[in-house]
Design a protein around this motif. Structure first.
Motif, PDB file in Angstrom:
ATOM      1  N   LEU A 158       0.787  -1.285  -0.063  1.00  0.00           N
ATOM      2  CA  LEU A 158      -0.031   0.061  -0.113  1.00  0.00           C
ATOM      3  C   LEU A 158       0.975   1.288  -0.209  1.00  0.00           C
ATOM      4  O   LEU A 158       1.866   1.307   0.672  1.00  0.00           O
ATOM      5  CB  LEU A 158      -0.990  -0.047   1.100  1.00  0.00           C
ATOM      6  CG  LEU A 158      -2.278  -0.961   1.232  1.00  0.00           C
ATOM      7  CD1 LEU A 158      -2.925  -0.556   2.523  1.00  0.00           C
ATOM      8  CD2 LEU A 158      -3.050  -0.272   0.199  1.00  0.00           C
ATOM      9  N   PRO A 159       0.626   2.326  -0.843  1.00  0.00           N
ATOM     10  CA  PRO A 159       1.189   3.415  -0.750  1.00  0.00           C
ATOM     11  C   PRO A 159       0.658   4.355   0.614  1.00  0.00           C
ATOM     12  O   PRO A 159       0.072   3.925   1.022  1.00  0.00           O
ATOM     13  CB  PRO A 159       0.681   4.160  -1.928  1.00  0.00           C
ATOM     14  CG  PRO A 159      -0.633   3.886  -2.228  1.00  0.00           C
ATOM     15  CD  PRO A 159      -0.466   2.348  -1.890  1.00  0.00           C
ATOM     16  N   THR A 160       1.816   5.144   0.964  1.00  0.00           N
ATOM     17  CA  THR A 160       1.361   6.100   1.996  1.00  0.00           C
ATOM     18  C   THR A 160      -0.159   6.837   1.759  1.00  0.00           C
ATOM     19  O   THR A 160       0.007   7.563   0.829  1.00  0.00           O
ATOM     20  CB  THR A 160       2.533   7.155   2.167  1.00  0.00           C
ATOM     21  OG1 THR A 160       3.825   6.421   2.607  1.00  0.00           O
ATOM     22  CG2 THR A 160       2.120   7.960   3.346  1.00  0.00           C
ATOM     23  N   PRO A 161      -1.022   6.716   2.543  1.00  0.00           N
ATOM     24  CA  PRO A 161      -2.153   7.250   2.188  1.00  0.00           C
ATOM     25  C   PRO A 161      -2.191   8.933   2.353  1.00  0.00           C
ATOM     26  O   PRO A 161      -1.318   9.297   3.255  1.00  0.00           O
ATOM     27  CB  PRO A 161      -2.943   6.676   3.313  1.00  0.00           C
ATOM     28  CG  PRO A 161      -2.205   6.279   4.466  1.00  0.00           C
ATOM     29  CD  PRO A 161      -1.029   5.957   3.836  1.00  0.00           C
ATOM     30  N   GLU A 162      -3.171   9.577   1.861  1.00  0.00           N
ATOM     31  CA  GLU A 162      -3.514  10.984   2.118  1.00  0.00           C
ATOM     32  C   GLU A 162      -4.694  11.265   2.494  1.00  0.00           C
ATOM     33  O   GLU A 162      -5.717  10.691   1.719  1.00  0.00           O
ATOM     34  CB  GLU A 162      -3.138  11.652   0.729  1.00  0.00           C
ATOM     35  CG  GLU A 162      -1.803  11.644   0.156  1.00  0.00           C
ATOM     36  CD  GLU A 162      -1.660  12.333  -1.288  1.00  0.00           C
ATOM     37  OE1 GLU A 162      -2.228  13.021  -1.526  1.00  0.00           O
ATOM     38  OE2 GLU A 162      -0.451  12.109  -1.952  1.00  0.00           O
ATOM     39  N   LEU A 163      -4.670  11.786   3.651  1.00  0.00           N
ATOM     40  CA  LEU A 163      -6.110  12.244   4.039  1.00  0.00           C
ATOM     41  C   LEU A 163      -6.898  13.365   3.420  1.00  0.00           C
ATOM     42  O   LEU A 163      -6.324  14.365   3.142  1.00  0.00           O
ATOM     43  CB  LEU A 163      -6.139  12.470   5.514  1.00  0.00           C
ATOM     44  CG  LEU A 163      -5.960  11.270   6.441  1.00  0.00           C
ATOM     45  CD1 LEU A 163      -5.761  11.786   7.900  1.00  0.00           C
ATOM     46  CD2 LEU A 163      -7.129  10.377   6.323  1.00  0.00           C
ATOM     47  N   VAL A 164      -7.919  12.926   2.632  1.00  0.00           N
ATOM     48  CA  VAL A 164      -8.660  14.209   2.032  1.00  0.00           C
ATOM     49  C   VAL A 164     -10.181  13.961   2.697  1.00  0.00           C
ATOM     50  O   VAL A 164     -11.109  12.978   2.489  1.00  0.00           O
ATOM     51  CB  VAL A 164      -8.766  13.808   0.564  1.00  0.00           C
ATOM     52  CG1 VAL A 164      -9.574  14.832  -0.269  1.00  0.00           C
ATOM     53  CG2 VAL A 164      -7.490  13.865  -0.045  1.00  0.00           C
ATOM     54  N   THR A 165     -10.469  15.231   3.204  1.00  0.00           N
ATOM     55  CA  THR A 165     -11.845  15.380   4.017  1.00  0.00           C
ATOM     56  C   THR A 165     -11.999  14.142   4.916  1.00  0.00           C
ATOM     57  O   THR A 165     -13.204  13.571   5.227  1.00  0.00           O
ATOM     58  CB  THR A 165     -12.919  15.276   3.039  1.00  0.00           C
ATOM     59  OG1 THR A 165     -13.140  14.197   2.280  1.00  0.00           O
ATOM     60  CG2 THR A 165     -12.994  16.574   2.168  1.00  0.00           C
ATOM     61  N   GLY A 166     -11.049  13.592   5.544  1.00  0.00           N
ATOM     62  CA  GLY A 166     -11.015  12.437   6.283  1.00  0.00           C
ATOM     63  C   GLY A 166     -10.983  11.108   5.984  1.00  0.00           C
ATOM     64  O   GLY A 166     -10.997  10.103   6.826  1.00  0.00           O
TER      65      GLY A 166
END
Length: 354
Positions: A158-166
């Motif tokens: 899994l790539p490093t996640p980015e939080l967008v609107t939670g």
């Protein structure tokens, strides 16, 4: 009450007052709702509905886009260690990027594909309500299947996640590759790739790297879109270079020129050249495939070595560094120009328009 005393189940009416009004069957059991009662409430005419396997929507109407997103993540995510937290909402825990010291679990499911691009703000991606399925990225060995509005996309890491609107979302380059894998319309693919670069979401090399990893570069409509992407990225990088030179007070160079020895061989083209200082600048806009091509790499190395033997300093800048730290790149160029006085005079070189 001791710390080992279990929490009392919440009344059923309170379960429907949460933000997303979604729960897994395990969370419902933790609140004292049996499987039989859940099945009864999800039956025809009941107040609840099973949106995905083991994911219950606690109202009878159609789910909102936000509820569909969180339902997909609940379906694909694992339960917290030690069981679900009472009153838990439909979210997948994720460690915020950039905070390496922060404790907590890492997301094991990320929204990807077109839904992720929409969340990232792509105007060329369709709105969430129009998407029949939402792509969700999970580790390859997870035992999950595509069902309902959840389409499972597997990955070895899994790539490093980015939080967008939670919501934990795949980075743009990975989301693009997962979206393109399902698209056959050349125009849609080209618009998405172009917006990724023109909108400053990511660099062309990152997109090409993900497309190559997904083995999509053999598809003709993808290859055509990548050619447009590389050209777009090159033009943007040149604009950043012009702006960096002028905004940081560097001497104006000769732009986009070919270098030759008098009556001799062609030395190669450069993006900028300061003849008084014998400093040449090249933008490294090679794609991932070109970087791995030994012939292309050998040609770049040969040109650089030849110029440096003639007394020309060659400065390499990348589009990403120009975007992220133009001040530092301007300092690199300024240092090379200032060092010209300490070097032996360069050979006479003919400069021609490219």
């Amino acid at each position: 009450m001791t710390h080992n005393t279990p929490l009392s189940p919440r009344p059923l009416h309170q379960l429907t007052e949460g933000r997303h009004r979604l729960m897994t069957t395990a969370q419902l059991r933790a609140h004292g709702v049996s499987a039989a009662e859940t099945n009864e409430r999800c039956g025809p005419g009941g107040p609840w509905q099973q949106l995905l396997p083991n994911v219950v929507l606690l109202h009878p109407g159609p789910p909102t886009s936000e509820e569909r997103l969180h339902a997909v993540l609940l379906y694909a995510g694992r339960e917290r260690a030690g069981g679900p937290a009472p009153g838990g909402t439909a979210s997948v825990p994720v460690q915020p990027s950039g905070d390496a010291a922060a404790p907590g679990p890492v997301a094991e499911a990320l929204v990807t594909g077109l839904a992720a691009l929409t969340l990232h703000g792509f105007s060329s991606a369709p709105p969430l309500p129009s998407l029949e399925v939402i792509d969700v990225l999970v580790p390859r060995l997870r035992r999950l299947r595509t069902t309902g509005c959840a389409r499972i996309v597997r990955t070895t890491a899994l790539p490093t996640p980015e939080l967008v609107t939670g919501v934990p979302v795949a980075p743009v380059a990975r989301a693009l590759a997962d979206a393109v894998a399902e698209l056959t319309d050349a125009g849609v693919v080209r618009r998405l790739l172009t917006e990724a670069v023109r909108g400053g979401h990511c660099e062309p090399a990152a997109v090409v790297r993900e497309l190559n990893r997904a083995r999509l570069l053999s598809r003709p409509h993808v290859v055509d879109a990548v050619d447009s992407l590389v050209a777009e990225g090159r033009a943007l990088a040149e604009q950043r270079l012009y702006r960096t030179v002028r905004e940081h007070g560097l001497p104006e160079p000769l732009w986009n020129v070919d270098l030759r020895l008098p009556g001799g061989p062609h030395l190669g083209g450069v993006d900028a050249f300061w003849p008084e200082h014998a400093v040449a600048l090249e933008l490294d806009t090679r794609t991932h495939r070109q970087q791995e091509d030994e012939t292309v790499w050998a040609e770049h190395a040969r040109k650089r070595e030849h110029l440096e033997r003639l007394g020309v300093t060659v400065v390499h800048l990348t589009p990403r560094k120009l975007r992220d730290c133009p001040e530092h790149q301007a300092a690199v160029v300024r240092t090379a120009l200032m060092a010209a006085g300490d070097r032996e005079p360069a050979a006479y070189i003919v400069v021609l328009p490219r």
